[in-house]
Write a protein that holds these residues in place. Structure first.
Motif, PDB file in Angstrom:
ATOM      1  N   LEU A  56       0.805  -1.219   0.000  1.00  0.00           N
ATOM      2  CA  LEU A  56       0.000   0.000   0.000  1.00  0.00           C
ATOM      3  C   LEU A  56       0.841   1.274   0.000  1.00  0.00           C
ATOM      4  N   ALA A  57       2.158   1.145   0.174  1.00  0.00           N
ATOM      5  CA  ALA A  57       3.031   2.321   0.213  1.00  0.00           C
ATOM      6  C   ALA A  57       3.174   2.916  -1.186  1.00  0.00           C
ATOM      7  N   SER A  58       3.226   4.229  -1.243  1.00  0.00           N
ATOM      8  CA  SER A  58       3.375   4.920  -2.529  1.00  0.00           C
ATOM      9  C   SER A  58       4.825   5.263  -2.834  1.00  0.00           C
ATOM     10  N   SER A  59       5.707   5.122  -1.838  1.00  0.00           N
ATOM     11  CA  SER A  59       7.121   5.475  -2.011  1.00  0.00           C
ATOM     12  C   SER A  59       7.905   4.894  -0.844  1.00  0.00           C
ATOM     13  N   ALA A  60       9.233   4.996  -0.926  1.00  0.00           N
ATOM     14  CA  ALA A  60      10.074   4.542   0.180  1.00  0.00           C
ATOM     15  C   ALA A  60       9.800   5.380   1.429  1.00  0.00           C
ATOM     16  N   GLU A  61       9.599   6.671   1.232  1.00  0.00           N
ATOM     17  CA  GLU A  61       9.327   7.549   2.372  1.00  0.00           C
ATOM     18  C   GLU A  61       8.009   7.178   3.047  1.00  0.00           C
ATOM     19  N   LEU A  89     -10.407  -8.315  16.650  1.00  0.00           N
ATOM     20  CA  LEU A  89     -10.035  -7.174  15.826  1.00  0.00           C
ATOM     21  C   LEU A  89      -8.584  -6.843  16.117  1.00  0.00           C
ATOM     22  N   HIS A  90      -7.784  -6.677  15.072  1.00  0.00           N
ATOM     23  CA  HIS A  90      -6.372  -6.344  15.227  1.00  0.00           C
ATOM     24  C   HIS A  90      -6.075  -5.010  14.548  1.00  0.00           C
ATOM     25  N   VAL A  91      -5.297  -4.188  15.226  1.00  0.00           N
ATOM     26  CA  VAL A  91      -4.901  -2.903  14.659  1.00  0.00           C
ATOM     27  C   VAL A  91      -3.690  -3.099  13.750  1.00  0.00           C
ATOM     28  N   ASN A  92      -3.819  -2.726  12.494  1.00  0.00           N
ATOM     29  CA  ASN A  92      -2.689  -2.644  11.574  1.00  0.00           C
ATOM     30  C   ASN A  92      -2.479  -1.171  11.252  1.00  0.00           C
ATOM     31  N   SER A  93      -1.906  -0.460  12.220  1.00  0.00           N
ATOM     32  CA  SER A  93      -1.798   0.993  12.099  1.00  0.00           C
ATOM     33  C   SER A  93      -0.818   1.405  11.014  1.00  0.00           C
ATOM     34  N   GLY A  94       0.183   0.565  10.730  1.00  0.00           N
ATOM     35  CA  GLY A  94       1.108   0.874   9.653  1.00  0.00           C
ATOM     36  C   GLY A  94       0.460   0.714   8.299  1.00  0.00           C
ATOM     37  N   ALA A  95      -0.253  -0.392   8.114  1.00  0.00           N
ATOM     38  CA  ALA A  95      -0.978  -0.621   6.859  1.00  0.00           C
ATOM     39  C   ALA A  95      -2.118   0.380   6.714  1.00  0.00           C
ATOM     40  N   GLY A  96      -2.695   0.744   7.847  1.00  0.00           N
ATOM     41  CA  GLY A  96      -3.778   1.718   7.807  1.00  0.00           C
ATOM     42  C   GLY A  96      -5.155   1.091   7.726  1.00  0.00           C
TER      43      GLY A  96
END
Length: 556
Positions: free
Chosen positions: A209-214, A513-520
């Motif tokens: 899901l990331a759009s870039s390295a940043e 329910l699990h939080v995937n805060s990095g994935a969003g």
């Protein structure tokens, strides 16, 4: 008909530079992995689009999977080859296979018959090492958590509240629940833990899901991994390890370019499962296919209720994508199974079973329409299909006002999907903007209920006590506006894998329910779904071997 492996031996891959040249990808953006594979740098997205006009995005999904096999990936590849035969600029955007299913029940995942991508053996087994990099990054974070606790635990991590799990790219049910740190004081702090399969790792979801390295760095930093003794969240950035995780993921960030038997380019990148993750290839690969071709054809895993729902509600929303066409793949055989026919009896005509099974197709057509889209139905033809059976499906599609095409791309390659390609091109003219199933501002309970009712046909949902506790914790963290990612049995519209066809009057049990805060997003576990599959009694690995010439036999 020859086996997939025998067919593959009759084709020779063109040098990958010829495929990249056809897409007009600058040689400076190519990272070669031998003659047949190259990675394409993310910087290629910064180059001007080499073609005029906008690209059209086509999404391929399917009715509920059965043991008979629907051929969604094969259809996606065959459709791409048909566009190539029509002289259109086209690029596929596909997921990478996982070793677990390849060595377990499914076998290879690079298409079939005369609609395959190659080199199939390398793509199925290790490929360019992306899964290994994701596994390593995930487990570095796991090791860092336990190491921090061992060396004084200045963050006050509560070992009973560590939510980050280890992963491996193999089906191994014995690792679902384990105890780590046994063996004395020098071996760490004993605690319960477990493994998920790499395809279910949040690192996989973040990379896809990331759009870039940043963007990926920011996602890793904000990943929730545990809670301290005071109940406060601990994030990956607190362990000062995300820079090393990025180093491990450096090359995995870049999509992989391969080709089909007929020379159709394919960007194969990322591999989250749709039943336990969000089920789509990487956002950057999809954008790259759209950047360099007039037609980008992608797929969403398992049935429309799983992969495609998440494609729309998560990937399209995040990546600002909107498919111009949706293809819904089905087969006579699959629909007869949904009508109660046994797998061993599918070769004989049974219009009555097919009629009953068509309710599954009905539901998926309705589900596509919930997103304000009108599907094109692809009937992936098998040799045992009769004209009466095919005609019945066509009539049902007419009743819904949707077009359909009978395809033979497995046996005939691209020419077997030419009618489908033409219908897809025509459908673009009727395209309407997609509408998500739910607003992000809705409470989590409302989002889950919306998906379960509109996608699965459930009359309601039931929360366990643990799920209620998880929900309160998510609300306390202020993460209620995240989209949801429901993990559910893929073989049924319900959370009961044994309910085929179109189940009605059922509840979906929400277990955790699990939080995937990095994935969003918030992962919602239903029924008895597991994030670590097991091997079947007779796994595909038992039929594989290395031949004297160094080739791999039995991978199909």
């Amino acid at each position: 008909m020859p086996s997939d492996i025998e067919i593959a031996k009759t084709f020779s891959a063109r040098p990958i530079d010829e495929i990249a040249d056809a897409l007009q990808i600058d040689p400076a953006h190519r990272m070669h992995y031998g003659r047949d594979i190259c990675k394409v740098s993310l910087n290629a997205l910064k180059s001007p689009r080499p073609r005029s006009g906008r690209s059209h995005l086509v999404l391929v999904s399917a009715t509920t999977p059965t043991a008979s096999g629907e051929g969604k990936t094969t259809t996606t590849i065959g459709l791409g080859q048909a566009f190539t035969q029509l002289g259109e600029s086209v690029c596929l955007a596909l997921r990478e296979p996982s070793l677990g299913p390849c060595l377990g029940m499914k076998g290879g995942a690079t298409g079939g018959g005369y609609s395959q991508i190659m080199p199939a053996d390398r793509i199925n087994l290790h490929f360019t090492g992306d899964f290994h990099a994701i596994t390593s990054a995930n487990n570095l974070l796991s090791a860092s958590i336990d190491n921090h606790i061992f060396h004084g635990n200045t963050l006050g991590i509560d070992p009973r509240q560590i939510v980050w799990r280890r992963v491996m790219d193999m089906n191994d049910r014995s690792l679902r629940h384990i105890v780590v740190g046994l063996g004395g004081k020098g071996q760490g702090i004993p605690r319960e833990g477990g493994f998920d399969i790499t395809a279910a790792s949040e690192v996989m979801a973040m990379l896809c899901l990331a759009s870039s390295a940043e963007d990926l760095q920011e996602r890793l930093d904000r990943t929730l991994v545990a809670y301290n003794y005071g109940g406060e969240p601990i994030y990956a950035r607190d362990l000062k390890i995300t820079g090393a995780m990025m180093a491990l993921l450096r090359d995995a960030l870049h999509p992989n370019l391969v080709q089909s038997f007929e020379g159709t380019p394919a960007l194969v990148h990322g591999g989250p499962f749709a039943n336990i993750a969000h089920g789509c290839n990487s956002l950057v690969a999809t954008r790259m296919a759209m950047h360099y071709a007039d037609w980008a054809i992608t797929e969403a895993g398992f049935g429309f209720d799983l992969g495609a729902e998440k494609f729309f509600d998560i990937k399209c929303r995040l990546g600002e994508l909107d498919p111009d066409a949706v293809v819904l793949v089905t087969t006579v055989r699959a629909l007869k199974m949904h009508g109660g026919k046994a797998k061993t009896e599918l070769a004989s005509e049974d219009v009555e079973a097919l009629e009953l099974g068509l309710e599954n197709l009905d539901k998926h057509i309705e589900s596509v329409q919930h997103f304000n889209k009108v599907p094109v139905v692809a009937i992936n033809r098998f040799a045992s299909d009769t004209e009466a059976e095919l005609e019945l499906i066509k009539q049902r599609c007419e009743q819904h006002g949707v077009s359909c095409a009978v395809t033979s791309h497995h046996a005939d390659g691209g020419k077997g999907a030419l009618d489908l390609a033409r219908l897809v091109m025509e459908s673009v003219e009727k395209n309407r903007p997609f509408i998500p199933l739910y607003d992000l501002e809705m409470p989590i309970l409302g989002k889950i209920r919306a998906v379960c009712r509109q996608m699965y046909g459930a009359h309601d949902i039931a929360f366990t006590k643990q799920a209620e506790k998880d929900l309160r914790q998510i609300e306390a963290l202020g993460l209620s506006e995240l989209p949801i990612c429901i993990a559910k049995a893929p073989s049924s519209l319900s959370d009961d894998p044994l309910l085929h066809g179109r189940p009605r009057d059922f509840e979906v049990t929400i277990r955790n329910l699990h939080v995937n805060s990095g994935a969003g997003f918030i992962v919602v576990l239903t029924g008895d779904i597991m994030r670590m599959p097991g091997l079947p009694k007779s796994p595909a690995a038992e039929r594989m071997h290395l031949n004297p010439e160094g080739g791999i036999e039995g991978l199909e």
